[in-house]
Design a protein around this motif. Structure first.
Motif, short mmCIF file in Angstrom:
data_model
loop_
_atom_site.label_atom_id
_atom_site.label_comp_id
_atom_site.label_asym_id
_atom_site.label_seq_id
_atom_site.Cartn_x
_atom_site.Cartn_y
_atom_site.Cartn_z
N LEU A 1 0.78 -1.51 -0.46
CA LEU A 1 -0.35 -0.09 0.04
C LEU A 1 0.76 0.90 -0.16
O LEU A 1 1.34 1.96 0.82
N PRO A 2 1.42 1.55 -0.99
CA PRO A 2 2.40 2.43 -1.05
C PRO A 2 1.13 3.92 -1.72
O PRO A 2 0.37 4.00 -1.82
N GLU A 3 2.05 4.77 -1.34
CA GLU A 3 1.79 6.54 -1.57
C GLU A 3 1.99 6.48 -2.83
O GLU A 3 2.18 5.88 -3.61
N GLN B 1 8.54 1.04 -13.34
CA GLN B 1 8.27 -0.56 -12.91
C GLN B 1 8.42 -1.89 -12.78
O GLN B 1 7.44 -2.00 -13.19
N ARG B 2 8.54 -3.03 -12.23
CA ARG B 2 8.26 -4.05 -12.22
C ARG B 2 7.62 -4.85 -10.78
O ARG B 2 8.84 -4.85 -10.55
N GLN B 3 6.94 -5.29 -10.67
CA GLN B 3 6.34 -5.52 -9.67
C GLN B 3 5.57 -7.90 -9.63
O GLN B 3 5.35 -7.50 -10.82
N SER B 4 6.32 -8.08 -8.96
CA SER B 4 6.22 -9.64 -8.99
C SER B 4 5.59 -10.02 -8.14
O SER B 4 6.06 -10.35 -6.93
N PHE B 5 4.51 -10.28 -7.73
CA PHE B 5 3.95 -11.12 -6.49
C PHE B 5 4.14 -12.74 -6.65
O PHE B 5 3.01 -13.01 -7.18
N ILE C 1 -3.12 -7.84 -1.13
CA ILE C 1 -3.23 -6.56 -1.70
C ILE C 1 -2.73 -5.90 -2.43
O ILE C 1 -1.33 -5.39 -2.03
N ILE C 2 -2.57 -5.03 -3.59
CA ILE C 2 -1.86 -4.64 -4.48
C ILE C 2 -2.19 -3.54 -4.96
O ILE C 2 -2.94 -2.95 -5.73
N LEU C 3 -2.01 -2.42 -4.65
CA LEU C 3 -2.24 -1.10 -4.54
C LEU C 3 -0.57 -0.30 -5.53
O LEU C 3 0.69 -0.17 -5.15
N ASP C 4 -1.37 0.16 -7.53
CA ASP C 4 -0.74 0.99 -7.46
C ASP C 4 -1.04 1.95 -8.40
O ASP C 4 -2.12 1.93 -9.34
N TRP C 5 -0.31 3.23 -8.01
CA TRP C 5 -1.16 4.25 -7.94
C TRP C 5 -0.50 5.31 -8.93
O TRP C 5 1.12 5.62 -8.52
N PHE C 6 -0.50 6.73 -9.25
CA PHE C 6 0.29 7.25 -10.26
C PHE C 6 -0.28 8.95 -10.44
O PHE C 6 -1.76 9.09 -10.87
N LEU D 1 -6.72 -7.75 -5.30
CA LEU D 1 -7.20 -7.87 -4.51
C LEU D 1 -7.69 -9.89 -4.74
O LEU D 1 -8.01 -9.20 -5.29
N TYR D 2 -7.33 -10.49 -3.75
CA TYR D 2 -6.37 -12.04 -4.49
C TYR D 2 -6.78 -12.39 -2.66
O TYR D 2 -5.27 -12.51 -1.84
N GLY D 3 -7.40 -13.62 -2.88
CA GLY D 3 -7.12 -14.45 -1.60
C GLY D 3 -8.30 -14.50 -0.54
O GLY D 3 -8.58 -13.45 -0.51
#
Lengths: 256, 314
Positions: free
Chosen positions: B136-138, B150-154, B164-169, B230-232
């Motif tokens: 949950l970044p800003e 940016q690359r994010q792998s979960f 829960i992954i939040l990616d915003w700009f 959101l998953y799980g």
């Protein structure tokens, strides 16, 4: 030009005309590719905003879907033999699953599956050699398309349009460049045909706009013709959100 | 992962977090928690059971061209781990001497990627059984001419893992009138279940040298965009709530785009079993998007992470 060259029509050219003909039964006419919801949401309201919608939709599709056409077209190679069908099918299905994972909104997925499967049906019914009933004469592409149709029926594959389009183009001997150009031409034409039926542009002006789309398609192709499926991206988040809201329209004409 | 117990410094720009909880306690602890310049890791006091939190901070509160950071995060079974940033991640334009190189555009409009450095950020996360990771970044703010990738792998261990992954700009430094003036924003998320890629989202926004306004034209009237995944099983009620809220929407004819627009797409293996949801949001201000996250898309999350942390996160 003498008579003999005039009479000889390149087989690929003829196929391209057939492909580009709006009578081609691929079911594209039920898709507006987000235009209907964009109009209802107040995003597209005049010619200028329609042009912006066209240019960003085309580029977005070139970055997100075209790489799958390219990769799919390349799976069958000149050295593929009749016995490679299982391996080819496996790679096609892998690509199909990757497209499914890369496409989040259900409306885009639904339209892509419907048109993709229509593409397979079109190939089998109109172009394949399967009516010959001679197993030996069927080339590897016919075999792969047959098996892919079966896997889609069993729900082991999705049959997404970019993948089936690449595969069918390859099987019909359409060059990669022509397949890529045609893919984006189809997309542009479908949006404009929807625009006419949604009554925001007349049929003559729509043709004028389709002429302008050549520039958009060319500049998009320049950036995306060498991109691999693994590097596909979305370039217009606003279109993605709007398209995802299509089913929330109070009244609607189109399926996507 | 190797050398979990060593305390040696990781290579420059690298960070490592491993979080576990032993069976005798409800308080998780970090078996690895280390980073090298320009990343700094901090952990706040957390009072909710099974929950730990980590702030990922960059020195100076931002990154410039040539900065490349890479973080690996691992949660062990039963841990809820929350990753936060302090303030928005600011991506500054290229260092003066590098401007020339980075603006070197070949004739076909593509950047010559070999010669351009840009700013790179990478995150690899592994979420074990019955564990929840909250990223949950800003929002990321790319300043004028910034070049950000940016690359994010979960990776989820199995269907008991949650995320829960939040990616915003945002559109840039609005106080200086910057709106979509960066050179490139390229952000990708992969969500992997076991060894299967179940969701990928890559947003690529690039200004065009022939048309400097291309991003502005395409992204307006909105100034902030968000993707929320959101998953799980740990957040199933929230997932269902979001889908119900989305299903209530009916769009009549509008003449003007609304202040906030969002869509939700179900993530599921089979049509009938909902496992997760992808929410995409656009808002005319960052605050409009933030309020939507607090009131709808991340509603009741304080039940899991506590009110105090929820307020710090959003």
């Amino acid at each position: 030009m003498n008579n003999s060259t005039l009479k000889n029509i390149n087989k690929e050219d003829w196929l391209l005309w057939q492909f580009a003909d709006s009578a081609l039964p691929t079911g594209g006419f039920v898709a507006s590719s987000g235009l209907e919801v964009a109009i209802q949401s107040g995003y597209v309201k005049d010619i200028n905003s329609l042009l912006l919608f066209l240019s960003s939709s085309i580029e977005n599709y070139a970055y997100s879907a075209l790489p799958f056409v390219t990769d799919s077209w390349k799976i069958i190679t000149s050295t593929s033999t009749n016995d490679d069908d299982t391996l080819i099918l496996e790679n096609i299905i892998k690509l199909d699953y990757l497209y499914e994972a890369c496409t989040s909104n259900v409306i885009t997925k639904r339209a892509s599956k419907a048109q993709g499967v229509a593409m397979l049906t079109l190939f089998s019914k109109s172009f394949s050699k399967e009516f010959s009933n001679d197993e030996e004469k069927r080339n590897v592409g016919d075999k792969v398309i047959d098996k892919l149709k079966f896997e889609v029926r069993k729900e082991n594959a999705f049959g997404h349009l970019p993948i089936t389009f690449g595969l069918v183009s390859k099987c019909l001997g359409v060059s990669l460049e022509h397949a890529q150009q045609l893919f984006l031409f189809f997309f542009s034409r479908a949006i404009l045909s929807a625009a006419v039926r949604l009554n925001i542009v007349g049929p003559y002006y729509a043709q004028r706009m389709l002429t302008e789309c050549q520039t958009y398609v060319e500049s998009s192709l320049e950036k995306t013709c060498n991109i691999k499926a693994n590097d596909a991206a979305q370039t217009s988040p606003i279109l993605d959100i709007l398209q995802g809201r299509h089913d929330k329209l109070y009244s609607r004409l189109f399926n996507s | 992962m190797t050398n979990l117990t060593t305390n040696s410094k990781p290579p420059p720009g690298h960070g490592q977090i491993v979080c576990h909880v032993s069976s005798s306690t409800t308080r998780p602890s970090f078996s690895t928690f280390r980073a090298s310049y320009p990343i700094k890791l901090l952990t706040p006091k957390v009072h909710s059971p099974y929950l730990a939190a980590a702030y990922i901070i960059t020195y100076g509160g931002g990154m410039v061209s040539g900065d490349s950071v890479s973080l690996s995060v691992e949660t062990h079974p039963n841990v809820n781990l929350m990753l936060l940033t302090q303030g928005s991640t600011k991506i500054y334009k290229q260092r003066p001497g590098k401007m020339f190189v980075n603006n070197n555009i070949s004739h076909n409009g593509e950047e010559e990627s070999k010669s351009s450095e840009g700013t790179r950020q990478k995150l690899n996360a592994f979420i074990d059984k019955n564990s929840l990771l909250l990223q949950l970044p800003e929002p990321t703010t790319c300043f004028r001419d910034a070049d950000f990738t940016q690359r994010q792998s979960f990776t989820l261990q199995d269907i008991t893992s949650s995320i829960i992954i939040l990616d915003w700009f945002t559109c840039g430094r609005m106080s200086r009138g910057e709106r979509w003036d960066f050179f490139k924003y390229d952000s990708g998320i992969d969500l992997i279940l076991g060894d299967k890629l179940i969701f990928r989202d890559v947003v690529l926004l690039k200004n065009d040298k022939q048309n400097n306004n291309i991003l502005k034209e395409r992204l307006e009237p909105y100034e902030c965009y968000a993707t929320l995944v959101l998953y799980g099983p740990k957040i199933i009620p929230l997932i269902h709530f979001i889908i119900e809220e989305f299903n209530k929407i009916v769009i009549g004819k509008l003449n003007k785009m609304p202040e906030l627009v969002w869509s939700a797409s179900i993530l599921s293996e089979k049509q009938d079993v909902i496992k997760g949801v992808v929410v995409k949001i656009a808002g005319v201000t960052t605050e409009v998007v933030r309020n939507f996250l607090i009131n709808v898309a991340l509603k009741d999350l304080e039940d899991i992470i506590g009110e105090n942390l929820f307020k710090r996160a959003l």
